[in-house]
Design a protein around this motif. Structure first.
Motif, PDB file in Angstrom:
ATOM      1  N   TRP A   1       0.672  -0.551   0.242  1.00 36.08           N
ATOM      2  CA  TRP A   1      -0.647   0.339  -0.520  1.00 36.08           C
ATOM      3  C   TRP A   1       0.908   1.376  -0.338  1.00 36.08           C
ATOM      4  CZ3 TRP A   1      -4.996  -1.188  -1.135  1.00 36.08           C
ATOM      5  CH2 TRP A   1      -5.311  -2.232  -0.674  1.00 36.08           C
TER       6      TRP A   1
ATOM      7  N   ALA B   1      -3.725   5.072  -1.207  1.00 39.72           N
ATOM      8  CA  ALA B   1      -4.425   4.299  -2.656  1.00 39.72           C
ATOM      9  C   ALA B   1      -5.563   4.056  -2.205  1.00 39.72           C
ATOM     10  CB  ALA B   1      -3.905   3.059  -2.696  1.00 39.72           C
ATOM     11  N   LEU B   2      -5.892   4.381  -3.309  1.00 38.00           N
ATOM     12  CA  LEU B   2      -7.560   4.278  -3.794  1.00 38.00           C
ATOM     13  C   LEU B   2      -8.432   2.978  -3.249  1.00 38.00           C
ATOM     14  CD1 LEU B   2      -7.160   6.508  -7.231  1.00 38.00           C
ATOM     15  CD2 LEU B   2      -8.276   7.281  -5.346  1.00 38.00           C
ATOM     16  N   ASP B   3      -7.795   2.180  -3.102  1.00 36.06           N
ATOM     17  CA  ASP B   3      -8.095   1.315  -2.877  1.00 36.06           C
ATOM     18  C   ASP B   3      -7.849   0.626  -2.008  1.00 36.06           C
ATOM     19  OD1 ASP B   3      -5.076   0.225  -3.822  1.00 36.06           O
ATOM     20  OD2 ASP B   3      -5.776  -1.813  -4.912  1.00 36.06           O
ATOM     21  N   ASN B   4      -7.353   1.494  -0.652  1.00 42.67           N
ATOM     22  CA  ASN B   4      -7.344   1.184   0.568  1.00 42.67           C
ATOM     23  C   ASN B   4      -8.052   1.347   2.034  1.00 42.67           C
ATOM     24  OD1 ASN B   4      -5.597   0.579   3.172  1.00 42.67           O
ATOM     25  ND2 ASN B   4      -3.871   1.911   2.618  1.00 42.67           N
ATOM     26  N   VAL B   5      -9.041   1.268   1.178  1.00 41.54           N
ATOM     27  CA  VAL B   5     -10.418   1.349   2.618  1.00 41.54           C
ATOM     28  C   VAL B   5      -9.972   1.633   3.765  1.00 41.54           C
ATOM     29  CG1 VAL B   5     -12.191   0.910   3.028  1.00 41.54           C
ATOM     30  CG2 VAL B   5     -12.189   0.583   0.014  1.00 41.54           C
ATOM     31  N   ARG B   6      -9.262   0.355   4.092  1.00 43.93           N
ATOM     32  CA  ARG B   6      -9.093   0.682   6.085  1.00 43.93           C
ATOM     33  C   ARG B   6      -7.979   1.518   5.959  1.00 43.93           C
ATOM     34  NH1 ARG B   6      -4.904  -1.449   9.202  1.00 43.93           N
ATOM     35  NH2 ARG B   6      -3.464  -2.396   7.192  1.00 43.93           N
TER      36      ARG B   6
ATOM     37  N   GLN C   1      -7.883   4.575   4.393  1.00 42.66           N
ATOM     38  CA  GLN C   1      -8.737   5.801   4.062  1.00 42.66           C
ATOM     39  C   GLN C   1      -9.963   6.414   5.670  1.00 42.66           C
ATOM     40  OE1 GLN C   1     -10.785   5.546   0.486  1.00 42.66           O
ATOM     41  NE2 GLN C   1      -9.108   5.001  -0.219  1.00 42.66           N
TER      42      GLN C   1
ATOM     43  N   GLU D   1      -7.711  13.825  -4.742  1.00 43.82           N
ATOM     44  CA  GLU D   1      -6.908  12.984  -4.294  1.00 43.82           C
ATOM     45  C   GLU D   1      -5.332  13.724  -5.262  1.00 43.82           C
ATOM     46  OE1 GLU D   1      -8.518  10.746  -8.179  1.00 43.82           O
ATOM     47  OE2 GLU D   1      -9.507  10.415  -6.619  1.00 43.82           O
TER      48      GLU D   1
ATOM     49  N   ARG E   1       1.979   7.034  -8.533  1.00 37.87           N
ATOM     50  CA  ARG E   1      -0.008   6.088  -7.877  1.00 37.87           C
ATOM     51  C   ARG E   1      -0.996   7.554  -8.050  1.00 37.87           C
ATOM     52  NH1 ARG E   1      -0.128   3.835  -1.893  1.00 37.87           N
ATOM     53  NH2 ARG E   1      -0.740   6.179  -1.598  1.00 37.87           N
TER      54      ARG E   1
ATOM     55  N   SER F   1      -4.024   8.233  -5.766  1.00 38.48           N
ATOM     56  CA  SER F   1      -3.640   8.258  -4.440  1.00 38.48           C
ATOM     57  C   SER F   1      -5.466   9.524  -3.504  1.00 38.48           C
ATOM     58  CB  SER F   1      -2.800   9.151  -3.618  1.00 38.48           C
ATOM     59  OG  SER F   1      -1.603   8.407  -3.606  1.00 38.48           O
TER      60      SER F   1
END
Length: 204
Positions: free
Chosen positions: A58, A155-160, A162, A175, A186, A188
């Motif tokens: 990440w 990262a856009l897919d790092n929900v935890r 976020q 972003e 990347r 973000s």
């Protein structure tokens, strides 16, 4: 490489030098037990920590590939940046003395600003420790290093991550593209938080 916040603050020469001095002489006791400035003796532990994709995938500004050579260079570079008052690379040691996490604080003294990145070992994730550790680090950066602004990316897919950053009170500001050490980009999510807002939130 870390990039300074979108919001531009201007520190006086006196404020900037005070921040540099705080970085050089940082007292880590407020960050909790087991924290230390990263030294070359920690390289094997950092390599073991960061070799796990669950920890490092990440994070955009880590050396790649993760090898003893690249991590040695990373630690040495951050030792030099600490002496310049511009960065702190910290490790967290568990009860056995093994590296169980790290934090990297990039500092822009002339802008009274900082950015934090870091991670903990995979077996310690999702235990509620990450959020508490992040909050302690945010407070320490504002109070002990004396900066007036912090920025963070995830990262856009790092929900935890976020969710943890949102819960800490940081304000989403769209972003941004961040550049990895290998030159790739990347996309973000980007946040900022001022020291005044942090203090207001924690007075409630």
């Amino acid at each position: 490489m870390s990039a300074p916040p979108k919001t531009v603050l201007h520190a006086s020469p006196e404020e900037a030098e005070a921040i540099r001095g705080a970085v050089r002489e940082a007292d880590l006791s407020g960050l909790g037990p087991g924290r230390a400035v990263a030294e070359l003796k920690h390289v094997p532990g950092l390599v073991a920590l960061l070799a796990d994709p669950a920890v490092s995938d990440w994070i955009y500004d880590l050396p790649r590939p993760i090898t003893a050579e690249s991590v040695t260079r990373w630690v040495a570079e951050n030792q030099a940046r600490r002496l310049a008052g511009e960065a702190l690379l910290l490790v967290t040691l568990d009860e056995a003395g093994d590296v169980s996490g790290y934090s990297h604080i990039a500092v822009w003294p002339e802008r009274s600003s900082a950015e934090l990145a870091g991670a903990i070992r995979a077996d310690l994730q999702n235990r509620g420790q990450g959020g508490a550790g992040m909050a302690r680090s945010f407070g320490w950066i504002f109070e002990h290093l004396g900066v007036r602004l912090m920025c963070l990316t995830a990262a856009l897919d790092n929900v935890r991550s976020q969710k943890g950053i949102d819960a800490a009170g940081f304000r989403r500001m769209g972003e941004r593209d961040v550049t990895r050490p290998d030159g790739t980009i990347r996309r973000s999510v980007y946040w900022e938080l001022t020291r005044d807002d942090w203090e207001r939130l924690h007075r409630l």
